[in-house]
Design a protein around this motif. Structure first.
Motif, PDB file in Angstrom:
ATOM      1  N   ALA A  92       0.821  -1.216   0.000  1.00  0.00           N
ATOM      2  CA  ALA A  92       0.000   0.000   0.000  1.00  0.00           C
ATOM      3  C   ALA A  92       0.856   1.267   0.000  1.00  0.00           C
ATOM      4  O   ALA A  92       0.362   2.346  -0.299  1.00  0.00           O
ATOM      5  CB  ALA A  92      -0.920   0.002   1.229  1.00  0.00           C
ATOM      6  N   GLY A  93       2.138   1.131   0.313  1.00  0.00           N
ATOM      7  CA  GLY A  93       2.995   2.309   0.337  1.00  0.00           C
ATOM      8  C   GLY A  93       3.649   2.592  -1.006  1.00  0.00           C
ATOM      9  O   GLY A  93       3.589   3.708  -1.508  1.00  0.00           O
ATOM     10  N   CYS A  94       4.266   1.557  -1.619  1.00  0.00           N
ATOM     11  CA  CYS A  94       5.074   1.797  -2.825  1.00  0.00           C
ATOM     12  C   CYS A  94       4.551   1.076  -4.046  1.00  0.00           C
ATOM     13  O   CYS A  94       5.060   1.292  -5.149  1.00  0.00           O
ATOM     14  CB  CYS A  94       6.519   1.396  -2.558  1.00  0.00           C
ATOM     15  N   GLY A  95       3.555   0.205  -3.878  1.00  0.00           N
ATOM     16  CA  GLY A  95       2.986  -0.466  -5.035  1.00  0.00           C
ATOM     17  C   GLY A  95       3.713  -1.741  -5.434  1.00  0.00           C
ATOM     18  O   GLY A  95       3.311  -2.408  -6.385  1.00  0.00           O
TER      19      GLY A  95
ATOM     20  N   LEU B 158       2.191  -4.437   3.305  1.00  0.00           N
ATOM     21  CA  LEU B 158       3.314  -3.492   3.274  1.00  0.00           C
ATOM     22  C   LEU B 158       4.602  -4.261   3.037  1.00  0.00           C
ATOM     23  O   LEU B 158       4.827  -5.309   3.652  1.00  0.00           O
ATOM     24  CB  LEU B 158       3.450  -2.763   4.622  1.00  0.00           C
ATOM     25  N   CYS B 159       5.463  -3.711   2.183  1.00  0.00           N
ATOM     26  CA  CYS B 159       6.771  -4.340   1.985  1.00  0.00           C
ATOM     27  C   CYS B 159       7.679  -3.979   3.169  1.00  0.00           C
ATOM     28  O   CYS B 159       7.350  -3.116   3.985  1.00  0.00           O
ATOM     29  CB  CYS B 159       7.391  -3.896   0.667  1.00  0.00           C
ATOM     30  N   ALA B 160       8.814  -4.634   3.233  1.00  0.00           N
ATOM     31  CA  ALA B 160       9.724  -4.418   4.368  1.00  0.00           C
ATOM     32  C   ALA B 160      10.199  -2.969   4.437  1.00  0.00           C
ATOM     33  O   ALA B 160      10.298  -2.386   5.522  1.00  0.00           O
ATOM     34  CB  ALA B 160      10.915  -5.367   4.264  1.00  0.00           C
TER      35      ALA B 160
HETATM   36 ZN   LIG Z   1       6.362  -0.791  -0.090  1.00  0.00          ZN
END
Ligand SMILES: [Zn+2]
Length: 245
Positions: A24-27, A34-36
């Motif tokens: 949801a932050g960087c796609g 959420l990725c790390a």
């Molecule tokens: Zn991310």
């Protein structure tokens, strides 16, 4: 990594309502919310971050109203919080609850001796009303804080006692001064909380909302210890798109 376009993010957001498959932050494509890297941005160092909020730092160099957070409201963190508030992705809510609980645990170590009772008070969220999403918002965050502090051995409980007066203005598109004026005196106290208060909000911008809540609680005879928020708008870098360090 190349940043996704607004249209690309909107398409992904729509797709993620059906089957979440992007951070949801960087796609970034992944199974979780959420990725790390984005989680690391959300779970930064917990510190006092009220210095950029003009309403919370008095001009006469008196004590500022303390606000703890672990993130700046910019870039990936901003997109993740907006996605949570608009879509309420269940796993994303868990990430937000974890982040605010971690911040509150750190804040309370500074604020209070272990024996102190704490009323955990959510600041009424205008965005929940705006997007008409059931649940979520600051009440969920405050519940996570109350549970974490209770788990840490404090006498902490959720006290959902604040209300926003009907007719308080929508803030989107308004200047900082208009925002401050629009929020003045719009908070009410339904019943006095049983202990000194820790306010919980999602994002700190000018601080007008927190100040209004503190004053309303003060008129009801209650002490406010400070506040915890998910993220703080980086006042000095709004136009750069960079996260201050
Ligand atoms: Zn991310």
């Amino acid at each position: 990594m190349a940043k996704p376009t607004a249209a690309g993010r909107a398409l992904r957001a729509a797709a993620d309502l059906v089957w979440p498959a992007h951070c949801a932050g960087c796609g970034l494509e992944l199974a979780g919310p959420l990725c790390a890297n984005c989680r690391e941005e959300l779970l930064g160092p917990v510190s006092r971050r009220e210095a950029g909020a003009p309403r919370l730092v008095p001009a006469d160099s008196g004590p500022a109203f303390p606000v703890w957070s672990s993130a700046w409201y910019a870039d990936e963190v901003r997109r993740a919080i907006v996605a949570w508030k608009r879509q309420g992705r269940g796993e994303l809510e868990l990430e937000m609850r974890r982040a605010i609980a971690r911040t509150a645990e750190a804040a309370v170590r500074v604020l209070a001796p272990v024996s102190l009772d704490i009323a955990v008070v959510p600041v009424p969220s205008r965005l929940v009303r705006r997007f008409s999403r059931p649940g979520g918002g600051t009440a969920e965050l405050a519940l996570a804080v109350a549970e974490a502090l209770s788990g840490a051995g404090l006498k902490a409980g959720l006290a959902d006692v604040l209300s926003r007066a009907a007719g308080s203005h929508e803030q989107a598109g308004r200047s900082l001064r208009q925002r401050a004026a629009g929020r003045e005196g719009t908070t009410g106290v339904r019943r006095p909380p049983p202990a000194p208060c820790l306010l919980v909000d999602d994002v700190l911008t000018t601080g007008a909302t927190l100040l209004d809540a503190e004053r309303a609680l003060g008129r009801a005879g209650c002490q406010t210890l400070g506040a915890v928020v998910l993220a703080v708008s980086p006042a000095g870098s709004r136009n750069t798109g960079r996260t201050p360090r």
